[in-house]
Design an enzyme around this catalytic site. Structure first.
Site, PDB file in Angstrom:
ATOM      1  N   TYR A 147      26.971 -13.368  36.831  1.00 36.06           N
ATOM      2  CA  TYR A 147      25.721 -14.992  37.429  1.00 36.06           C
ATOM      3  C   TYR A 147      26.968 -16.056  37.056  1.00 36.06           C
ATOM      4  O   TYR A 147      26.797 -17.034  38.261  1.00 36.06           O
ATOM      5  CB  TYR A 147      24.956 -15.108  36.430  1.00 36.06           C
ATOM      6  CG  TYR A 147      23.684 -15.328  36.461  1.00 36.06           C
ATOM      7  CD1 TYR A 147      22.604 -15.383  37.753  1.00 36.06           C
ATOM      8  CD2 TYR A 147      23.660 -17.135  36.067  1.00 36.06           C
ATOM      9  CE1 TYR A 147      21.812 -16.529  37.435  1.00 36.06           C
ATOM     10  CE2 TYR A 147      22.865 -17.892  36.235  1.00 36.06           C
ATOM     11  CZ  TYR A 147      21.479 -17.794  36.905  1.00 36.06           C
ATOM     12  OH  TYR A 147      20.988 -18.908  37.391  1.00 36.06           O
ATOM     13  N   LYS A 151      27.319 -18.583  40.267  1.00 27.75           N
ATOM     14  CA  LYS A 151      26.636 -19.773  40.436  1.00 27.75           C
ATOM     15  C   LYS A 151      28.138 -20.241  40.438  1.00 27.75           C
ATOM     16  O   LYS A 151      28.127 -21.981  41.188  1.00 27.75           O
ATOM     17  CB  LYS A 151      26.140 -19.979  39.002  1.00 27.75           C
ATOM     18  CG  LYS A 151      24.857 -19.628  38.804  1.00 27.75           C
ATOM     19  CD  LYS A 151      23.956 -19.720  40.720  1.00 27.75           C
ATOM     20  CE  LYS A 151      22.505 -18.911  40.599  1.00 27.75           C
ATOM     21  NZ  LYS A 151      21.986 -19.849  41.794  1.00 27.75           N
TER      22      LYS A 151
HETATM   23  N1  CAA Z   1      28.468 -16.142  21.437  1.00 32.91           N
HETATM   24  C1  CAA Z   1      28.762 -15.158  20.593  1.00 32.91           C
HETATM   25  N2  CAA Z   1      28.939 -14.174  20.422  1.00 32.91           N
HETATM   26  C2  CAA Z   1      27.413 -13.510  21.188  1.00 32.91           C
HETATM   27  C3  CAA Z   1      26.277 -14.311  21.533  1.00 32.91           C
HETATM   28  C4  CAA Z   1      26.608 -15.301  21.915  1.00 32.91           C
HETATM   29  N3  CAA Z   1      26.046 -16.815  22.787  1.00 32.91           N
HETATM   30  N4  CAA Z   1      25.136 -13.903  21.693  1.00 32.91           N
HETATM   31  C5  CAA Z   1      25.341 -12.513  21.361  1.00 32.91           C
HETATM   32  N5  CAA Z   1      25.980 -12.605  20.545  1.00 32.91           N
HETATM   33  C6  CAA Z   1      26.673 -11.587  19.803  1.00 32.91           C
HETATM   34  C7  CAA Z   1      25.477 -11.250  18.673  1.00 32.91           C
HETATM   35  O1  CAA Z   1      25.728 -11.643  18.178  1.00 32.91           O
HETATM   36  C8  CAA Z   1      25.631  -9.637  18.973  1.00 32.91           C
HETATM   37  O2  CAA Z   1      26.755  -9.077  18.011  1.00 32.91           O
HETATM   38  P1  CAA Z   1      26.371  -8.202  16.589  1.00 32.91           P
HETATM   39  O3  CAA Z   1      26.162  -7.090  17.039  1.00 32.91           O
HETATM   40  O4  CAA Z   1      27.705  -8.408  16.071  1.00 32.91           O
HETATM   41  O5  CAA Z   1      24.888  -8.512  16.069  1.00 32.91           O
HETATM   42  C9  CAA Z   1      25.906  -9.318  20.267  1.00 32.91           C
HETATM   43  O6  CAA Z   1      26.934 -10.500  20.903  1.00 32.91           O
HETATM   44  C10 CAA Z   1      25.519  -8.275  20.649  1.00 32.91           C
HETATM   45  O7  CAA Z   1      24.328  -9.696  20.790  1.00 32.91           O
HETATM   46  P2  CAA Z   1      22.966  -8.992  21.217  1.00 32.91           P
HETATM   47  O8  CAA Z   1      22.618  -7.657  20.896  1.00 32.91           O
HETATM   48  O9  CAA Z   1      22.078 -10.289  21.830  1.00 32.91           O
HETATM   49  O10 CAA Z   1      23.215  -7.813  22.733  1.00 32.91           O
HETATM   50  P3  CAA Z   1      22.453  -7.315  23.556  1.00 32.91           P
HETATM   51  O11 CAA Z   1      23.528  -5.913  24.547  1.00 32.91           O
HETATM   52  O12 CAA Z   1      21.255  -6.240  23.390  1.00 32.91           O
HETATM   53  O13 CAA Z   1      22.286  -8.596  24.915  1.00 32.91           O
HETATM   54  C11 CAA Z   1      22.469  -9.776  26.301  1.00 32.91           C
HETATM   55  C12 CAA Z   1      22.772  -8.744  25.544  1.00 32.91           C
HETATM   56  C13 CAA Z   1      21.468  -8.776  27.083  1.00 32.91           C
HETATM   57  C14 CAA Z   1      23.519 -10.239  27.082  1.00 32.91           C
HETATM   58  C15 CAA Z   1      21.746 -10.827  25.781  1.00 32.91           C
HETATM   59  O14 CAA Z   1      21.917 -11.517  24.936  1.00 32.91           O
HETATM   60  C16 CAA Z   1      20.772 -11.468  26.576  1.00 32.91           C
HETATM   61  O15 CAA Z   1      20.343 -11.749  27.179  1.00 32.91           O
HETATM   62  N6  CAA Z   1      21.615 -12.757  26.272  1.00 32.91           N
HETATM   63  C17 CAA Z   1      20.626 -14.278  27.496  1.00 32.91           C
HETATM   64  C18 CAA Z   1      21.589 -14.085  28.690  1.00 32.91           C
HETATM   65  C19 CAA Z   1      21.715 -15.752  28.919  1.00 32.91           C
HETATM   66  O16 CAA Z   1      21.104 -16.668  29.029  1.00 32.91           O
HETATM   67  N7  CAA Z   1      20.759 -15.176  30.384  1.00 32.91           N
HETATM   68  C20 CAA Z   1      20.712 -16.265  31.296  1.00 32.91           C
HETATM   69  C21 CAA Z   1      19.108 -16.121  32.164  1.00 32.91           C
HETATM   70  S1  CAA Z   1      18.363 -17.215  33.205  1.00 32.91           S
HETATM   71  C22 CAA Z   1      19.352 -18.055  34.168  1.00 32.91           C
HETATM   72  O17 CAA Z   1      20.277 -17.603  34.820  1.00 32.91           O
HETATM   73  C23 CAA Z   1      19.316 -19.024  34.530  1.00 32.91           C
HETATM   74  C24 CAA Z   1      20.500 -20.211  34.608  1.00 32.91           C
HETATM   75  O18 CAA Z   1      20.511 -20.814  36.019  1.00 32.91           O
HETATM   76  C25 CAA Z   1      20.151 -21.388  33.440  1.00 32.91           C
END
Ligand code: CAA
Length: 240
Positions: A147, A151
Protein backbone atom coordinates in the site's frame (compact mmCIF):
# COMPACT_ATOMS: atom_id res chain seq x y z
CA UNK A 1 -22.19 24.50 -18.36
CA UNK A 2 -21.80 21.84 -15.70
CA UNK A 3 -18.56 19.90 -15.61
CA UNK A 4 -18.52 16.11 -15.77
CA UNK A 5 -16.66 14.22 -13.07
CA UNK A 6 -15.79 10.56 -12.51
CA UNK A 7 -14.92 9.44 -9.00
CA UNK A 8 -13.43 5.95 -8.81
CA UNK A 9 -14.41 3.96 -5.76
CA UNK A 10 -17.19 6.52 -5.57
CA UNK A 11 -20.02 4.65 -3.90
CA UNK A 12 -18.60 4.26 -0.39
CA UNK A 13 -16.33 6.03 2.10
CA UNK A 14 -14.23 8.94 0.92
CA UNK A 15 -15.33 8.46 -2.70
CA UNK A 16 -18.98 8.74 -1.80
CA UNK A 17 -18.36 11.96 0.14
CA UNK A 18 -16.54 13.36 -2.91
CA UNK A 19 -19.42 12.38 -5.24
CA UNK A 20 -21.95 14.00 -2.94
CA UNK A 21 -19.94 17.21 -2.61
CA UNK A 22 -19.54 17.49 -6.40
CA UNK A 23 -23.23 16.74 -6.96
CA UNK A 24 -24.26 19.38 -4.42
CA UNK A 25 -22.22 21.94 -6.37
CA UNK A 26 -23.91 21.12 -9.67
CA UNK A 27 -21.30 18.88 -11.28
CA UNK A 28 -22.51 15.91 -13.33
CA UNK A 29 -21.11 12.96 -11.44
CA UNK A 30 -20.42 9.30 -12.21
CA UNK A 31 -19.54 7.15 -9.22
CA UNK A 32 -17.46 4.16 -10.27
CA UNK A 33 -17.30 0.96 -8.22
CA UNK A 34 -15.81 -2.50 -8.68
CA UNK A 35 -17.92 -5.11 -6.95
CA UNK A 36 -20.31 -4.17 -4.16
CA UNK A 37 -23.62 -3.92 -6.05
CA UNK A 38 -25.65 -3.55 -2.88
CA UNK A 39 -23.68 -0.52 -1.69
CA UNK A 40 -23.84 0.97 -5.18
CA UNK A 41 -27.63 0.59 -5.35
CA UNK A 42 -27.94 2.20 -1.92
CA UNK A 43 -25.65 5.03 -3.02
CA UNK A 44 -27.74 5.78 -6.11
CA UNK A 45 -31.02 5.52 -4.21
CA UNK A 46 -29.83 7.89 -1.50
CA UNK A 47 -27.96 10.43 -3.61
CA UNK A 48 -29.51 10.29 -7.08
CA UNK A 49 -26.00 9.84 -8.52
CA UNK A 50 -25.47 7.14 -11.16
CA UNK A 51 -23.08 4.31 -10.33
CA UNK A 52 -20.91 2.66 -13.00
CA UNK A 53 -19.33 -0.74 -12.45
CA UNK A 54 -15.86 -1.55 -13.70
CA UNK A 55 -12.55 -2.68 -12.27
CA UNK A 56 -10.07 0.21 -12.34
CA UNK A 57 -7.16 -2.25 -12.32
CA UNK A 58 -8.30 -3.40 -15.78
CA UNK A 59 -7.02 -1.11 -18.56
CA UNK A 60 -9.64 -2.05 -21.15
CA UNK A 61 -12.44 -1.80 -18.61
CA UNK A 62 -11.37 1.79 -17.83
CA UNK A 63 -11.47 2.73 -21.51
CA UNK A 64 -14.93 1.18 -21.89
CA UNK A 65 -16.19 2.69 -18.60
CA UNK A 66 -15.07 6.18 -19.58
CA UNK A 67 -16.70 5.76 -23.02
CA UNK A 68 -19.97 4.87 -21.32
CA UNK A 69 -19.82 7.91 -19.01
CA UNK A 70 -19.02 10.17 -21.99
CA UNK A 71 -22.03 8.76 -23.87
CA UNK A 72 -24.30 9.36 -20.86
CA UNK A 73 -23.00 12.63 -19.42
CA UNK A 74 -20.59 14.18 -21.94
CA UNK A 75 -16.80 14.60 -22.12
CA UNK A 76 -15.02 14.09 -18.82
CA UNK A 77 -13.55 17.22 -17.23
CA UNK A 78 -12.56 15.83 -13.85
CA UNK A 79 -11.35 12.51 -12.56
CA UNK A 80 -10.76 11.69 -8.94
CA UNK A 81 -8.66 8.54 -8.65
CA UNK A 82 -9.87 7.44 -5.28
CA UNK A 83 -10.38 3.67 -5.59
CA UNK A 84 -8.09 1.77 -3.29
CA UNK A 85 -7.76 -1.43 -1.32
CA UNK A 86 -5.59 -2.75 1.49
CA UNK A 87 -4.07 -6.20 1.89
CA UNK A 88 -2.01 -5.52 5.00
CA UNK A 89 0.65 -7.83 6.33
CA UNK A 90 4.33 -7.76 7.07
CA UNK A 91 6.65 -8.40 4.10
CA UNK A 92 7.47 -11.84 5.45
CA UNK A 93 3.80 -12.82 5.29
CA UNK A 94 2.75 -10.94 2.17
CA UNK A 95 1.96 -13.01 -0.89
CA UNK A 96 3.00 -11.93 -4.37
CA UNK A 97 -0.70 -11.83 -5.18
CA UNK A 98 -1.43 -9.32 -2.39
CA UNK A 99 1.52 -7.21 -3.47
CA UNK A 100 0.36 -7.12 -7.10
CA UNK A 101 -3.32 -6.59 -6.39
CA UNK A 102 -2.67 -3.49 -4.33
CA UNK A 103 -0.19 -2.07 -6.84
CA UNK A 104 -2.57 -2.68 -9.76
CA UNK A 105 -5.69 -1.39 -8.03
CA UNK A 106 -4.24 1.61 -6.22
CA UNK A 107 -1.53 2.77 -8.65
CA UNK A 108 -2.18 1.04 -12.00
CA UNK A 109 -5.67 2.52 -11.90
CA UNK A 110 -4.28 6.06 -12.00
CA UNK A 111 -2.51 5.28 -15.26
CA UNK A 112 -5.53 3.46 -16.68
CA UNK A 113 -7.94 6.29 -15.92
CA UNK A 114 -5.61 9.11 -16.92
CA UNK A 115 -4.88 7.35 -20.22
CA UNK A 116 -8.59 7.15 -20.94
CA UNK A 117 -9.34 10.85 -20.36
CA UNK A 118 -6.12 12.75 -21.10
CA UNK A 119 -6.43 13.01 -24.93
CA UNK A 120 -9.89 14.59 -24.67
CA UNK A 121 -8.79 16.90 -21.85
CA UNK A 122 -5.87 18.07 -23.99
CA UNK A 123 -8.11 18.70 -26.96
CA UNK A 124 -10.57 20.70 -24.87
CA UNK A 125 -7.80 22.42 -22.91
CA UNK A 126 -9.35 21.71 -19.55
CA UNK A 127 -8.81 18.97 -17.04
CA UNK A 128 -8.68 18.41 -13.31
CA UNK A 129 -7.14 15.17 -12.07
CA UNK A 130 -7.02 14.51 -8.35
CA UNK A 131 -5.28 11.39 -7.09
CA UNK A 132 -5.98 10.19 -3.58
CA UNK A 133 -2.68 9.19 -2.01
CA UNK A 134 -2.14 8.56 1.68
CA UNK A 135 -0.20 9.56 4.74
CA UNK A 136 1.17 6.03 4.53
CA UNK A 137 2.60 6.77 1.09
CA UNK A 138 4.41 9.74 2.60
CA UNK A 139 5.57 8.24 5.87
CA UNK A 140 5.38 4.47 5.36
CA UNK A 141 3.49 2.14 7.66
CA UNK A 142 4.40 -1.13 9.34
CA UNK A 143 2.61 -3.96 7.53
CA UNK A 144 1.92 -2.00 4.32
CA UNK A 145 4.84 -2.31 1.90
CA UNK A 146 2.33 -2.86 -0.93
CA UNK A 147 0.00 0.00 0.00
CA UNK A 148 2.77 2.45 0.92
CA UNK A 149 4.59 1.72 -2.35
CA UNK A 150 1.43 2.21 -4.40
CA UNK A 151 0.46 5.42 -2.60
CA UNK A 152 3.99 6.77 -2.77
CA UNK A 153 3.89 5.98 -6.49
CA UNK A 154 0.73 8.06 -6.77
CA UNK A 155 2.59 11.08 -5.46
CA UNK A 156 5.33 10.65 -8.09
CA UNK A 157 2.77 10.00 -10.83
CA UNK A 158 1.02 13.23 -9.86
CA UNK A 159 4.13 15.36 -10.08
CA UNK A 160 5.15 13.93 -13.45
CA UNK A 161 1.73 14.15 -15.09
CA UNK A 162 1.27 17.69 -13.74
CA UNK A 163 4.22 18.74 -15.88
CA UNK A 164 2.69 17.14 -18.97
CA UNK A 165 -0.75 18.66 -18.42
CA UNK A 166 0.30 22.18 -17.47
CA UNK A 167 0.33 23.73 -20.93
CA UNK A 168 -3.16 22.40 -21.65
CA UNK A 169 -4.81 23.74 -18.48
CA UNK A 170 -4.93 20.23 -17.04
CA UNK A 171 -4.00 20.31 -13.39
CA UNK A 172 -2.92 17.16 -11.58
CA UNK A 173 -2.82 17.15 -7.81
CA UNK A 174 -2.87 14.67 -4.95
CA UNK A 175 -4.50 14.57 -1.56
CA UNK A 176 -2.84 12.57 1.18
CA UNK A 177 -5.50 11.65 3.72
CA UNK A 178 -4.61 10.50 7.18
CA UNK A 179 -6.76 7.97 9.03
CA UNK A 180 -10.40 8.61 8.07
CA UNK A 181 -13.42 6.91 9.65
CA UNK A 182 -14.19 4.61 6.72
CA UNK A 183 -14.69 0.84 6.42
CA UNK A 184 -11.02 0.53 5.40
CA UNK A 185 -9.77 2.03 8.64
CA UNK A 186 -12.41 0.18 10.68
CA UNK A 187 -10.71 -3.03 9.47
CA UNK A 188 -7.49 -2.12 11.31
CA UNK A 189 -7.30 -4.10 14.58
CA UNK A 190 -8.70 -1.95 17.41
CA UNK A 191 -5.54 -2.10 19.52
CA UNK A 192 -3.42 -0.98 16.56
CA UNK A 193 -5.82 1.81 15.60
CA UNK A 194 -5.93 3.11 19.16
CA UNK A 195 -2.16 3.62 19.09
CA UNK A 196 -2.37 5.37 15.71
CA UNK A 197 -5.10 7.78 16.84
CA UNK A 198 -3.07 8.59 19.95
CA UNK A 199 -0.48 10.08 17.59
CA UNK A 200 -2.92 12.39 15.80
CA UNK A 201 -2.58 15.91 17.24
CA UNK A 202 -6.22 16.71 16.44
CA UNK A 203 -7.06 13.65 18.55
CA UNK A 204 -9.51 11.80 16.33
CA UNK A 205 -10.04 10.09 12.99
CA UNK A 206 -10.87 12.35 10.07
CA UNK A 207 -14.22 12.40 8.32
CA UNK A 208 -14.72 11.64 4.63
CA UNK A 209 -16.26 15.05 3.97
CA UNK A 210 -13.05 16.65 5.25
CA UNK A 211 -11.26 15.04 2.30
CA UNK A 212 -14.05 16.01 -0.11
CA UNK A 213 -13.54 19.62 0.95
CA UNK A 214 -9.95 19.50 -0.33
CA UNK A 215 -11.05 17.92 -3.60
CA UNK A 216 -13.57 20.74 -4.18
CA UNK A 217 -10.74 23.26 -3.90
CA UNK A 218 -8.53 21.41 -6.39
CA UNK A 219 -11.15 20.76 -9.08
CA UNK A 220 -12.49 24.31 -9.24
CA UNK A 221 -12.31 26.04 -12.62
CA UNK A 222 -10.26 28.85 -11.13
CA UNK A 223 -7.71 26.55 -9.41
CA UNK A 224 -5.53 27.00 -12.49
CA UNK A 225 -2.20 27.66 -10.75
CA UNK A 226 -2.35 24.74 -8.33
CA UNK A 227 -0.73 21.74 -9.96
CA UNK A 228 1.67 19.00 -8.93
CA UNK A 229 0.88 19.62 -5.29
CA UNK A 230 -0.01 17.27 -2.49
CA UNK A 231 -2.53 18.45 0.07
CA UNK A 232 -2.12 16.59 3.37
CA UNK A 233 -5.35 16.25 5.33
CA UNK A 234 -4.40 14.22 8.36
CA UNK A 235 -5.13 16.09 11.60
CA UNK A 236 -1.46 16.97 11.92
CA UNK A 237 -0.29 13.35 12.15
CA UNK A 238 2.44 13.84 9.56
CA UNK A 239 3.66 17.27 8.48
CA UNK A 240 5.28 16.95 5.11
N1 CAA B 1 6.55 -0.72 14.54
C1 CAA B 1 7.37 -1.68 15.02
N2 CAA B 1 6.95 -2.89 15.38
C2 CAA B 1 5.64 -3.16 15.25
C3 CAA B 1 4.73 -2.21 14.77
C4 CAA B 1 5.24 -0.95 14.41
N3 CAA B 1 4.43 0.04 13.94
N4 CAA B 1 3.52 -2.75 14.76
C5 CAA B 1 3.65 -4.01 15.22
N5 CAA B 1 4.93 -4.25 15.52
C6 CAA B 1 5.50 -5.47 16.06
C7 CAA B 1 4.63 -5.98 17.20
O1 CAA B 1 4.99 -5.34 18.40
C8 CAA B 1 4.95 -7.45 17.19
O2 CAA B 1 6.19 -7.67 17.81
P1 CAA B 1 6.36 -8.90 18.81
O3 CAA B 1 6.04 -10.12 17.99
O4 CAA B 1 7.78 -8.78 19.22
O5 CAA B 1 5.36 -8.65 19.91
C9 CAA B 1 5.16 -7.78 15.72
O6 CAA B 1 5.44 -6.51 15.08
C10 CAA B 1 3.91 -8.36 15.07
O7 CAA B 1 2.81 -7.44 15.25
P2 CAA B 1 1.33 -7.87 15.03
O8 CAA B 1 0.93 -8.82 16.07
O9 CAA B 1 0.47 -6.67 14.82
O10 CAA B 1 1.49 -8.68 13.64
P3 CAA B 1 0.40 -9.29 12.76
O11 CAA B 1 1.13 -10.08 11.71
O12 CAA B 1 -0.67 -9.93 13.54
O13 CAA B 1 -0.27 -8.01 12.08
C11 CAA B 1 -0.43 -6.15 10.70
C12 CAA B 1 0.50 -7.16 11.30
C13 CAA B 1 -1.50 -6.84 9.85
C14 CAA B 1 0.39 -5.28 9.81
C15 CAA B 1 -1.13 -5.35 11.80
O14 CAA B 1 -0.17 -4.82 12.65
C16 CAA B 1 -1.96 -4.22 11.23
O15 CAA B 1 -3.06 -4.40 10.74
N6 CAA B 1 -1.43 -2.99 11.30
C17 CAA B 1 -2.14 -1.82 10.79
C18 CAA B 1 -1.60 -1.41 9.50
C19 CAA B 1 -2.29 -0.13 9.11
O16 CAA B 1 -2.14 0.90 9.73
N7 CAA B 1 -3.05 -0.17 8.04
C20 CAA B 1 -3.75 1.00 7.62
C21 CAA B 1 -5.01 0.58 6.96
S1 CAA B 1 -6.03 1.99 6.63
C22 CAA B 1 -5.26 2.75 5.39
O17 CAA B 1 -4.30 2.30 4.85
C23 CAA B 1 -5.85 4.06 4.97
C24 CAA B 1 -4.83 5.11 4.90
O18 CAA B 1 -4.45 5.50 3.83
C25 CAA B 1 -4.34 5.70 6.14
Amino acid sequence: MSRVAIVTGGTRGIGRAICEALHARGYKVAGNYAGNDEAAAKFTAETGIAAYKWDVADYDACQAGVDKVVADLGPVDIIVNNAGITRDGTLMRMSKENWQKVIDTNLGSCFNMAHAVFPSMREREFGRIVNIGSINGQAGQYGQVNYAAAKSGIHGFTKALAQEGARYNITVNAIAPGYIDTDMVAAVPANVLEKIVAKVPVGRLGHADEIARGVMFLVADDATFVTGSTLSINGGQHMY
